[in-house]
Design a protein around this motif. Structure first.
Motif, PDB file in Angstrom:
ATOM      1  N   LEU A 168      45.411  63.567  -9.262  1.00 37.33           N
ATOM      2  CA  LEU A 168      44.173  64.113  -9.824  1.00 37.33           C
ATOM      3  C   LEU A 168      44.305  65.620 -10.031  1.00 37.33           C
ATOM      4  O   LEU A 168      43.915  66.161 -11.079  1.00 37.33           O
ATOM      5  CB  LEU A 168      43.009  63.797  -8.897  1.00 37.33           C
TER       6      LEU A 168
ATOM      7  N   VAL B 251      46.069  59.497  -5.062  1.00 37.82           N
ATOM      8  CA  VAL B 251      44.827  59.897  -5.734  1.00 37.82           C
ATOM      9  C   VAL B 251      44.716  61.417  -5.841  1.00 37.82           C
ATOM     10  O   VAL B 251      44.606  61.962  -6.939  1.00 37.82           O
ATOM     11  CB  VAL B 251      43.583  59.338  -5.004  1.00 37.82           C
TER      12      VAL B 251
ATOM     13  N   ALA C 174      39.067  49.009  -9.192  1.00 36.51           N
ATOM     14  CA  ALA C 174      38.962  49.749 -10.450  1.00 36.51           C
ATOM     15  C   ALA C 174      37.898  49.117 -11.350  1.00 36.51           C
ATOM     16  O   ALA C 174      37.125  49.821 -12.015  1.00 36.51           O
ATOM     17  CB  ALA C 174      40.318  49.776 -11.159  1.00 36.51           C
TER      18      ALA C 174
ATOM     19  N   LYS D  43      51.555  59.331 -12.962  1.00 34.24           N
ATOM     20  CA  LYS D  43      50.255  59.022 -12.377  1.00 34.24           C
ATOM     21  C   LYS D  43      49.174  59.934 -12.944  1.00 34.24           C
ATOM     22  O   LYS D  43      48.040  59.497 -13.204  1.00 34.24           O
ATOM     23  CB  LYS D  43      50.315  59.185 -10.854  1.00 34.24           C
TER      24      LYS D  43
ATOM     25  N   LEU E 224      45.405  59.335 -15.196  1.00 36.05           N
ATOM     26  CA  LEU E 224      44.106  59.931 -14.902  1.00 36.05           C
ATOM     27  C   LEU E 224      43.615  60.807 -16.048  1.00 36.05           C
ATOM     28  O   LEU E 224      42.408  60.910 -16.282  1.00 36.05           O
ATOM     29  CB  LEU E 224      44.186  60.739 -13.608  1.00 36.05           C
TER      30      LEU E 224
ATOM     31  N   THR F 263      35.794  61.004 -13.055  1.00 35.74           N
ATOM     32  CA  THR F 263      37.218  60.676 -12.949  1.00 35.74           C
ATOM     33  C   THR F 263      37.635  60.566 -11.491  1.00 35.74           C
ATOM     34  O   THR F 263      38.363  59.641 -11.101  1.00 35.74           O
ATOM     35  CB  THR F 263      38.078  61.738 -13.659  1.00 35.74           C
TER      36      THR F 263
ATOM     37  N   HIS G 228      36.291  57.241 -10.051  1.00 33.04           N
ATOM     38  CA  HIS G 228      37.076  56.075 -10.468  1.00 33.04           C
ATOM     39  C   HIS G 228      38.438  56.053  -9.771  1.00 33.04           C
ATOM     40  O   HIS G 228      38.905  54.997  -9.336  1.00 33.04           O
ATOM     41  CB  HIS G 228      37.263  56.086 -11.989  1.00 33.04           C
ATOM     42  N   ALA G 229      39.071  57.231  -9.671  1.00 32.76           N
ATOM     43  CA  ALA G 229      40.395  57.297  -9.044  1.00 32.76           C
ATOM     44  C   ALA G 229      40.320  56.936  -7.565  1.00 32.76           C
ATOM     45  O   ALA G 229      41.164  56.198  -7.043  1.00 32.76           O
ATOM     46  CB  ALA G 229      40.978  58.695  -9.223  1.00 32.76           C
TER      47      ALA G 229
END
Length: 432
Positions: free
Chosen positions: A351, A347, A198, A161, A165, A179, A182-183
């Protein structure tokens, strides 16, 4: 039998080496089996073998049948000229390099223990509906091996994942705030609507969102307008709030030359509870963007799940407390704890791991994964078989590891690449 099985047997040297010799009768001593080659060319590189009185350094190629050498056209490929030993299950044909020189062949069929081969076939022949092909053999596996494998698959899942990212971060010009935007947008799709959300993030740049984050009404106009929910329809002819958003959106779309809105039919409502309808999630996302101006810093620095639960509780506007979709009234609950936990899992943790990899700080990876240990375990049809077999399942960290084990190893029958399957397949002596 698959070729992978012979790779496994050769890599771990799980075969009878008594009077080991080639098909032509030349004695062999394996000094080093070599290292698996993940690129094009022979299967094992940098092997050290003694053939007769001569020591060789080179590659080892593995096939089920020696004739597969010709079927794969290796006799015309110079990359295979470095092969010093051809390891096969059945030696049915002589093989040569591009210069015509003969390559020694080692047939393994008479040297693999019958019980090992039977166990392998038993794992591979389990019907597809069987979640764990190794279930009847799990008593052979120590608890520590199971725990280590689930920890390994957890890290693999998080890293996969995070890699997505990292690629997104690169595409966005190295902007971590963009980023995070968007995530989070994709995360608010909660699987059913991940793809359209998305695409919405691409159609509504974070730079535009940032300019209007102080005004929730303008944010809603941008979000719902680009999502395609502000078009004229029979449900909203007299809805003053939606009409106002429509006018605001028309102005802002012209001002920023925004791309076309998403078609409404791309949003999935089927088999969703109203609280998870796309407009509800869009309203919650808009509220979060309004209330939390520095997304990335907040997600990176949050010290616990409790802090993140508070972070995600951004109040939506009065209209979206009372409407499931434009023109459709009804009392709407706030973003629930289970939804927040999914956002942390899908997320926040990836991230933070992506950022840790980017800056080269592995300790941040451990801190990110530790958040999963604060979350309750997920229970579904994929984790249930493991729970019944006694696998530890106390937190979301265990759940994520079990999901990765199921999808990455058990379902595709990658038992040879799994520590549990490898332990089961070890000859009795090695297992002890």
């Amino acid at each position: 039998m698959k070729e992978d099985f012979l790779h496994y047997v050769w890599q771990h040297q799980y075969f009878d080496k008594t009077t080991l010799q080639t098909a032509a009768g030349e004695p062999i001593t394996v000094l080093r089996p070599g290292y698996r080659n993940a690129d094009a060319g022979p299967d094992f590189l940098n092997a050290r073998l003694q053939l007769g009185e001569v020591e060789w350094n080179g590659a080892v190629e593995i096939h089920l049948r020696a004739s597969d050498w010709h079927r794969h056209q290796h006799q015309t490929d110079a990359k295979y000229d470095q092969v010093v030993l051809h390891v096969v299950y059945t030696a049915d044909q002589d093989v040569r390099r591009t210069n015509g020189s003969l390559i020694p062949v080692l047939p393994l069929a008479p040297r693999i223990a019958p019980d090992m081969l039977t166990t392998y076939q038993r794992l591979m022949d389990q019907p597809a509906p069987v979640a764990l092909p190794c279930a009847p053999l799990l008593p052979l596996v120590p608890e520590i091996t199971r725990l280590m494998m689930v920890e390994r698959t957890l890290l693999e899942r998080v890293e996969q994942k995070a890699a997505v990212l990292e690629a997104l971060h690169h595409t966005l010009g190295g902007d971590w705030e963009a980023t995070a935007y968007h995530a989070l947008a994709a995360g608010f799709g909660f699987q059913k609507n991940t793809e359209p959300l998305a695409r919405l993030a691409k159609a509504l740049p974070q730079s535009t969102v940032r300019r209007h984050r102080h005004d929730l009404r303008q944010l809603e106009a941008l979000v719902f307008g680009q999502a395609g929910f502000l078009t004229e329809n029979a449900e909203t002819p007299d809805d003053a709030y939606i009409g106002g958003l429509r006018e605001e959106y028309a102005f802002l779309r012209h001002k920023y030359t925004l791309p076309g809105a998403l078609p409404v039919h791309e949003w999935n409502f089927l088999r969703l509870r109203p609280a998870n309808f796309p407009p509800v999630r869009l309203a919650q996302l808009a509220a979060l963007l309004h209330a939390r101006p520095a997304l990335f810093d907040a997600l990176l620095s949050a010290s616990s799940v409790a802090v993140l639960e508070e972070f995600f509780q951004a109040p939506v506007s009065d209209y979206w407390r009372q409407h499931y979709r434009p023109g459709k009234p009804g009392k709407v609950p706030a973003l629930g704890r289970s939804s927040v936990h999914l956002l942390v899992t899908n997320v926040v943790v990836p991230l933070r791991v992506a950022y840790a990899r980017h800056v080269g700080q592995p300790e941040l990876v451990e801190a990110a994964v530790a958040l999963l240990e604060q979350l309750p375990a997920e229970h579904n049809h994929l984790t249930a078989p493991y729970e019944l077999l006694g696998f530890r399942h106390r937190s979301a960290a265990d759940s994520q590891g079990l999901l990765a084990l199921s999808r990455g190893y058990c379902q595709p029958r990658r038992c040879l690449h799994c520590a549990i399957g490898s332990r089961i397949l070890q000859p009795n002596g090695a297992r002890l």
